[in-house]
Design a protein around this motif. Structure first.
Motif, PDB file in Angstrom:
ATOM      1  N   ILE A 100       3.693   8.960   9.670  1.00 45.67           N
ATOM      2  CA  ILE A 100       4.033   8.819   8.259  1.00 45.67           C
ATOM      3  C   ILE A 100       5.458   9.303   8.006  1.00 45.67           C
ATOM      4  N   ARG A 101       6.203   8.539   7.243  1.00 41.21           N
ATOM      5  CA  ARG A 101       7.584   8.917   6.925  1.00 41.21           C
ATOM      6  C   ARG A 101       7.813   8.780   5.419  1.00 41.21           C
ATOM      7  N   VAL A 102       8.778   9.551   4.935  1.00 43.66           N
ATOM      8  CA  VAL A 102       9.125   9.539   3.518  1.00 43.66           C
ATOM      9  C   VAL A 102      10.312   8.609   3.304  1.00 43.66           C
ATOM     10  N   ASN A 103      10.198   7.721   2.336  1.00 45.11           N
ATOM     11  CA  ASN A 103      11.267   6.770   2.039  1.00 45.11           C
ATOM     12  C   ASN A 103      12.199   7.322   0.959  1.00 45.11           C
ATOM     13  N   ASP A 104      13.363   6.701   0.831  1.00 44.20           N
ATOM     14  CA  ASP A 104      14.362   7.182  -0.128  1.00 44.20           C
ATOM     15  C   ASP A 104      13.860   7.149  -1.574  1.00 44.20           C
ATOM     16  N   ASP A 105      12.942   6.242  -1.884  1.00 39.94           N
ATOM     17  CA  ASP A 105      12.447   6.132  -3.262  1.00 39.94           C
ATOM     18  C   ASP A 105      11.242   7.037  -3.529  1.00 39.94           C
ATOM     19  N   GLY A 106      10.889   7.888  -2.556  1.00 41.48           N
ATOM     20  CA  GLY A 106       9.782   8.809  -2.740  1.00 41.48           C
ATOM     21  C   GLY A 106       8.438   8.283  -2.281  1.00 41.48           C
ATOM     22  N   THR A 107       8.353   6.989  -1.945  1.00 41.27           N
ATOM     23  CA  THR A 107       7.113   6.458  -1.393  1.00 41.27           C
ATOM     24  C   THR A 107       6.969   6.914   0.055  1.00 41.27           C
ATOM     25  N   LEU A 108       5.774   6.775   0.582  1.00 40.07           N
ATOM     26  CA  LEU A 108       5.520   7.094   1.983  1.00 40.07           C
ATOM     27  C   LEU A 108       5.107   5.830   2.721  1.00 40.07           C
ATOM     28  N   ASP A 140       2.803  -2.439   8.272  1.00 38.79           N
ATOM     29  CA  ASP A 140       3.083  -1.115   7.715  1.00 38.79           C
ATOM     30  C   ASP A 140       2.457  -1.011   6.327  1.00 38.79           C
ATOM     31  N   THR A 141       2.025   0.191   5.979  1.00 38.86           N
ATOM     32  CA  THR A 141       1.403   0.426   4.681  1.00 38.86           C
ATOM     33  C   THR A 141       2.236   1.435   3.899  1.00 38.86           C
ATOM     34  N   ILE A 142       2.482   1.142   2.626  1.00 35.67           N
ATOM     35  CA  ILE A 142       3.317   1.975   1.757  1.00 35.67           C
ATOM     36  C   ILE A 142       2.435   2.549   0.650  1.00 35.67           C
ATOM     37  N   ALA A 143       2.730   3.777   0.225  1.00 39.29           N
ATOM     38  CA  ALA A 143       1.919   4.406  -0.820  1.00 39.29           C
ATOM     39  C   ALA A 143       2.794   5.229  -1.751  1.00 39.29           C
ATOM     40  N   ASN A 144       2.344   5.328  -3.004  1.00 37.84           N
ATOM     41  CA  ASN A 144       2.988   6.227  -3.958  1.00 37.84           C
ATOM     42  C   ASN A 144       1.906   6.942  -4.755  1.00 37.84           C
ATOM     43  N   VAL A 145       2.315   7.901  -5.579  1.00 43.00           N
ATOM     44  CA  VAL A 145       1.359   8.689  -6.351  1.00 43.00           C
ATOM     45  C   VAL A 145       1.944   8.995  -7.721  1.00 43.00           C
ATOM     46  N   SER A 146       1.088   9.129  -8.703  1.00 40.55           N
ATOM     47  CA  SER A 146       1.495   9.577 -10.027  1.00 40.55           C
ATOM     48  C   SER A 146       0.510  10.628 -10.501  1.00 40.55           C
ATOM     49  N   ARG A 158      -3.049  24.087 -15.794  1.00 42.12           N
ATOM     50  CA  ARG A 158      -2.482  25.267 -15.144  1.00 42.12           C
ATOM     51  C   ARG A 158      -3.065  25.490 -13.751  1.00 42.12           C
ATOM     52  N   ARG A 159      -4.305  25.036 -13.561  1.00 46.62           N
ATOM     53  CA  ARG A 159      -4.940  25.218 -12.261  1.00 46.62           C
ATOM     54  C   ARG A 159      -5.269  23.907 -11.566  1.00 46.62           C
ATOM     55  N   ILE A 160      -5.519  22.863 -12.348  1.00 51.44           N
ATOM     56  CA  ILE A 160      -5.997  21.603 -11.780  1.00 51.44           C
ATOM     57  C   ILE A 160      -5.011  20.477 -12.082  1.00 51.44           C
ATOM     58  N   VAL A 161      -4.783  19.642 -11.078  1.00 50.92           N
ATOM     59  CA  VAL A 161      -3.939  18.456 -11.240  1.00 50.92           C
ATOM     60  C   VAL A 161      -4.760  17.231 -10.878  1.00 50.92           C
ATOM     61  N   ALA A 162      -4.766  16.235 -11.760  1.00 57.60           N
ATOM     62  CA  ALA A 162      -5.396  14.952 -11.479  1.00 57.60           C
ATOM     63  C   ALA A 162      -4.312  13.959 -11.083  1.00 57.60           C
ATOM     64  N   PHE A 163      -4.585  13.158 -10.059  1.00 53.92           N
ATOM     65  CA  PHE A 163      -3.571  12.226  -9.561  1.00 53.92           C
ATOM     66  C   PHE A 163      -4.201  10.874  -9.251  1.00 53.92           C
ATOM     67  N   GLU A 164      -3.342   9.877  -9.179  1.00 54.26           N
ATOM     68  CA  GLU A 164      -3.749   8.538  -8.753  1.00 54.26           C
ATOM     69  C   GLU A 164      -2.729   8.031  -7.750  1.00 54.26           C
ATOM     70  N   ALA A 165      -3.211   7.556  -6.623  1.00 54.76           N
ATOM     71  CA  ALA A 165      -2.334   7.047  -5.566  1.00 54.76           C
ATOM     72  C   ALA A 165      -2.701   5.598  -5.260  1.00 54.76           C
ATOM     73  N   ARG A 166      -1.710   4.844  -4.823  1.00 56.67           N
ATOM     74  CA  ARG A 166      -1.905   3.432  -4.499  1.00 56.67           C
ATOM     75  C   ARG A 166      -1.257   3.134  -3.164  1.00 56.67           C
ATOM     76  N   ASP A 187       3.177  -6.551  -0.859  1.00 56.91           N
ATOM     77  CA  ASP A 187       3.372  -6.760  -2.288  1.00 56.91           C
ATOM     78  C   ASP A 187       2.787  -5.579  -3.063  1.00 56.91           C
ATOM     79  N   PRO A 188       3.630  -4.794  -3.764  1.00 57.43           N
ATOM     80  CA  PRO A 188       3.110  -3.669  -4.552  1.00 57.43           C
ATOM     81  C   PRO A 188       2.098  -4.104  -5.613  1.00 57.43           C
ATOM     82  N   GLY A 189       2.161  -5.362  -6.028  1.00 60.50           N
ATOM     83  CA  GLY A 189       1.231  -5.873  -7.023  1.00 60.50           C
ATOM     84  C   GLY A 189      -0.132  -6.218  -6.456  1.00 60.50           C
ATOM     85  N   LYS A 190      -0.268  -6.141  -5.139  1.00 61.04           N
ATOM     86  CA  LYS A 190      -1.542  -6.431  -4.484  1.00 61.04           C
ATOM     87  C   LYS A 190      -1.936  -5.241  -3.601  1.00 61.04           C
TER      88      LYS A 190
END
Length: 304
Positions: A185-193, A254-260, A266-274, A279-282
């Motif tokens: 796994i590598r980190v891309n310049d735009d923050g995706t992996l 290759d597979t690319i992923a991001n997260v929001s 304060r203690r818990i974070v909810a996230f969604e990753a794709r 095609d990022p749209g698929k």
């Protein structure tokens, strides 16, 4: 479910599952120890390459996710007749406690219901006793997902199976995570992996397709790195739960992923990753989960 000419007698079916599973399953060392109709007892030996945090020796969550995905798949196959391919539709993992470093992980998976098209399964991962779980899982599998039949058609050549190794990367973002390095796994310049395709991450070798557990591992790794970066925290967040929805087959690309971050407390974070490929749209998979934030070492202020 109706039988066909390719129906495998149960004892032969169990032996086929032992020898003709996913490539990653063999690489990881996952073993089918006991079996019954619709039930699988499996074990995964501890290996340093599975570690997600070298400071604690705790396994990467993706290792547990991949094991439970594969173990659930075994139970589903043991509930069927060996004539149909299966594919994970969704998998929910609830992490109960960190796995103790140095100990093997075991899993007991039960396929408790099948319909014509869907199988429902639950699993418990543990180390010493089943009623003290490391993680629990529930999932749904599609029956007859494609025209391949790994159990009936495939013969495993163990000499062709690669090994899982973590290259040294002392200054990289995954210096403390051998498993992330082993997946490349590598980190891309735009923050995706990006997780590059490799023989080590193959699930169905006939298609070939990426192991669903490896896609889950990428999504979890992306979430951990992204949450740390977004919140500016040094300590690793503690996984609480992760639900992965598999939307398309992960091809030999290759597979690319991001997260929001969906919600931050304060203690818990909810996230969604794709995760997607061309095609990022698929997207091929998405994940929703929660992390617990750990207090920063040397900081007396409680995260509460």
């Amino acid at each position: 479910m109706s039988t066909s000419a390719t129906t495998i007698p149960f004892e032969e079916l169990a032996e086929a599952i032992k020898g003709r599973r996913s490539d990653y399953g063999h690489i990881s060392g996952l073993q089918l120890d006991r079996f019954a109709p619709g039930e699988a007892w499996s074990s995964l030996p501890y290996r340093p390459v599975f570690v997600g945090d070298t400071e604690t020796g705790v396994l990467h969550g993706g290792v547990v996710t991949a094991m439970l995905d594969e173990s659930c798949g075994m139970a589903v196959q043991l509930a069927l007749d060996g004539s149909s391919a299966i594919a994970t539709l969704d998998l929910r993992i609830d992490y109960q406690k960190p796995a103790t470093p140095g100990l093997a992980i075991k899993a007991h998976s039960v396929c408790y219901r099948t319909t014509r098209s869907i199988a429902f399964v639950r699993s418990t991962a543990y180390q010493e006793v089943e009623d003290d779980p490391v993680a629990t899982a529930t999932g749904c599998f599609m029956i007859g997902a494609n025209r391949t039949n790994m159990l009936a058609d495939r013969r495993m050549d163990l000499r062709s199976i690669p090994t899982l190794e973590a290259p040294d990367e002392p200054d990289g973002p995954f210096a403390g995570s051998p498993f992330a390095r082993a997946l490349g796994i590598r980190v891309n310049d735009d923050g995706t992996l990006t997780m590059p395709f490799s023989p080590q991450i193959i699930g169905n070798p006939i298609l070939p397709a990426i192991h669903g557990g490896m896609t889950g591992a990428l999504l979890e790794t992306t979430a951990i790195l992204g949450v740390r970066r977004e919140l500016g925290i040094a300590t690793l967040p503690k996984p609480i739960g992760l639900t992965v929805n598999y939307l398309r087959s992960g091809r030999a690309l290759d597979t690319i992923a991001n997260v929001s971050i969906v919600k931050q407390g304060r203690r818990i974070v909810a996230f969604e990753a794709r995760a997607w490929q061309e095609d990022p749209g698929k997207p091929i998979a998405s994940a929703f989960g929660h992390f617990m934030l750990r207090p920063t070492p040397g900081n007396d202020e409680e995260v509460a």
